[in-house]
Design a protein around this motif. Structure first.
Motif, PDB file in Angstrom:
ATOM      1  N   GLY A 170       0.803  -1.217   0.000  1.00  0.00           N
ATOM      2  CA  GLY A 170       0.000   0.000   0.000  1.00  0.00           C
ATOM      3  C   GLY A 170       0.833   1.262   0.000  1.00  0.00           C
ATOM      4  N   ARG A 171       2.112   1.142  -0.308  1.00  0.00           N
ATOM      5  CA  ARG A 171       3.024   2.282  -0.300  1.00  0.00           C
ATOM      6  C   ARG A 171       3.116   2.864  -1.719  1.00  0.00           C
ATOM      7  NH1 ARG A 171       8.239  -0.012   2.602  1.00  0.00           N
ATOM      8  NH2 ARG A 171       9.067   1.932   1.745  1.00  0.00           N
ATOM      9  N   TYR A 172       2.003   3.402  -2.196  1.00  0.00           N
ATOM     10  CA  TYR A 172       1.914   3.862  -3.582  1.00  0.00           C
ATOM     11  C   TYR A 172       2.820   5.056  -3.863  1.00  0.00           C
ATOM     12  CZ  TYR A 172      -2.007   0.730  -3.374  1.00  0.00           C
ATOM     13  OH  TYR A 172      -2.782  -0.384  -3.178  1.00  0.00           O
ATOM     14  N   GLN A 173       2.937   5.988  -2.926  1.00  0.00           N
ATOM     15  CA  GLN A 173       3.807   7.144  -3.144  1.00  0.00           C
ATOM     16  C   GLN A 173       5.258   6.703  -3.249  1.00  0.00           C
ATOM     17  OE1 GLN A 173       2.754  10.190  -3.919  1.00  0.00           O
ATOM     18  NE2 GLN A 173       4.860  10.746  -4.310  1.00  0.00           N
ATOM     19  N   ASP A 174       5.673   5.753  -2.404  1.00  0.00           N
ATOM     20  CA  ASP A 174       7.035   5.230  -2.478  1.00  0.00           C
ATOM     21  C   ASP A 174       7.274   4.577  -3.834  1.00  0.00           C
ATOM     22  OD1 ASP A 174       7.515   6.075   0.092  1.00  0.00           O
ATOM     23  OD2 ASP A 174       7.177   4.101   0.982  1.00  0.00           O
ATOM     24  N   LYS A 175       6.245   3.913  -4.336  1.00  0.00           N
ATOM     25  CA  LYS A 175       6.348   3.245  -5.633  1.00  0.00           C
ATOM     26  C   LYS A 175       6.621   4.273  -6.725  1.00  0.00           C
ATOM     27  CE  LYS A 175       3.686   0.443  -8.827  1.00  0.00           C
ATOM     28  NZ  LYS A 175       2.398  -0.139  -9.133  1.00  0.00           N
ATOM     29  N   VAL A 176       5.874   5.362  -6.724  1.00  0.00           N
ATOM     30  CA  VAL A 176       6.064   6.421  -7.727  1.00  0.00           C
ATOM     31  C   VAL A 176       7.438   7.049  -7.588  1.00  0.00           C
ATOM     32  CG1 VAL A 176       5.254   8.674  -8.506  1.00  0.00           C
ATOM     33  CG2 VAL A 176       3.607   6.871  -7.955  1.00  0.00           C
ATOM     34  N   GLU A 177       7.825   7.392  -6.368  1.00  0.00           N
ATOM     35  CA  GLU A 177       9.128   8.021  -6.150  1.00  0.00           C
ATOM     36  C   GLU A 177      10.281   7.095  -6.525  1.00  0.00           C
ATOM     37  OE1 GLU A 177       8.953   9.265  -2.077  1.00  0.00           O
ATOM     38  OE2 GLU A 177       7.520  10.849  -2.517  1.00  0.00           O
ATOM     39  N   GLY A 178      10.123   5.797  -6.298  1.00  0.00           N
ATOM     40  CA  GLY A 178      11.162   4.841  -6.652  1.00  0.00           C
ATOM     41  C   GLY A 178      11.406   4.747  -8.139  1.00  0.00           C
ATOM     42  N   VAL A 179      10.366   4.951  -8.931  1.00  0.00           N
ATOM     43  CA  VAL A 179      10.515   4.908 -10.375  1.00  0.00           C
ATOM     44  C   VAL A 179      11.106   6.200 -10.890  1.00  0.00           C
ATOM     45  CG1 VAL A 179       9.242   4.754 -12.549  1.00  0.00           C
ATOM     46  CG2 VAL A 179       8.644   3.256 -10.650  1.00  0.00           C
ATOM     47  N   VAL A 180      10.764   7.305 -10.259  1.00  0.00           N
ATOM     48  CA  VAL A 180      11.229   8.607 -10.724  1.00  0.00           C
ATOM     49  C   VAL A 180      12.692   8.859 -10.358  1.00  0.00           C
ATOM     50  CG1 VAL A 180      10.854  11.100 -10.499  1.00  0.00           C
ATOM     51  CG2 VAL A 180       8.917   9.560 -10.641  1.00  0.00           C
TER      52      VAL A 180
END
Length: 103
Positions: free
Chosen positions: A92-102
């Protein structure tokens, strides 16, 4: 170039594993065969497989830790970003997921 080699190696390992219905022995045999080709590729492929094993076993936090450590060593391996993103999503760590890709 290495990330493409890792992806191709992972595809071959997965195909062999599927033929053996996911037999761990077949995965180990495939990893050993590819180790003879290029040890760096084999190491990265094994690390990705270990991370996916954590995901498949529901150990999402361990998978995130594993993939993050792997990416510090092999930052161009796309499969590791995908695996880490999948594990983060399951937590459920969606923001971390986005930041990890960026990053």
């Amino acid at each position: 170039a290495m990330d493409m080699a890792v992806s191709e190696t992972l595809d071959k390992i997965r195909a062999l594993a599927e033929m053996a219905q996911g037999s761990p022995q077949m995965q180990m045999a495939a990893q050993a065969a590819f180790a003879a080709i290029d040890p760096r590729v084999s190491e990265a492929a094994q690390l990705v497989l270990q991370g996916h094993s954590h995901v498949n076993n529901g150990n999402y936090a361990a998978a995130v830790t594993h993939f993050s450590a792997m990416l510090r060593k092999h930052p161009t391996v796309a499969d590791a970003y995908l695996g880490r993103g999948s594990a983060l999503a399951m937590l459920g760590r969606y923001q971390d997921k986005v930041e990890g890709v960026v990053e």
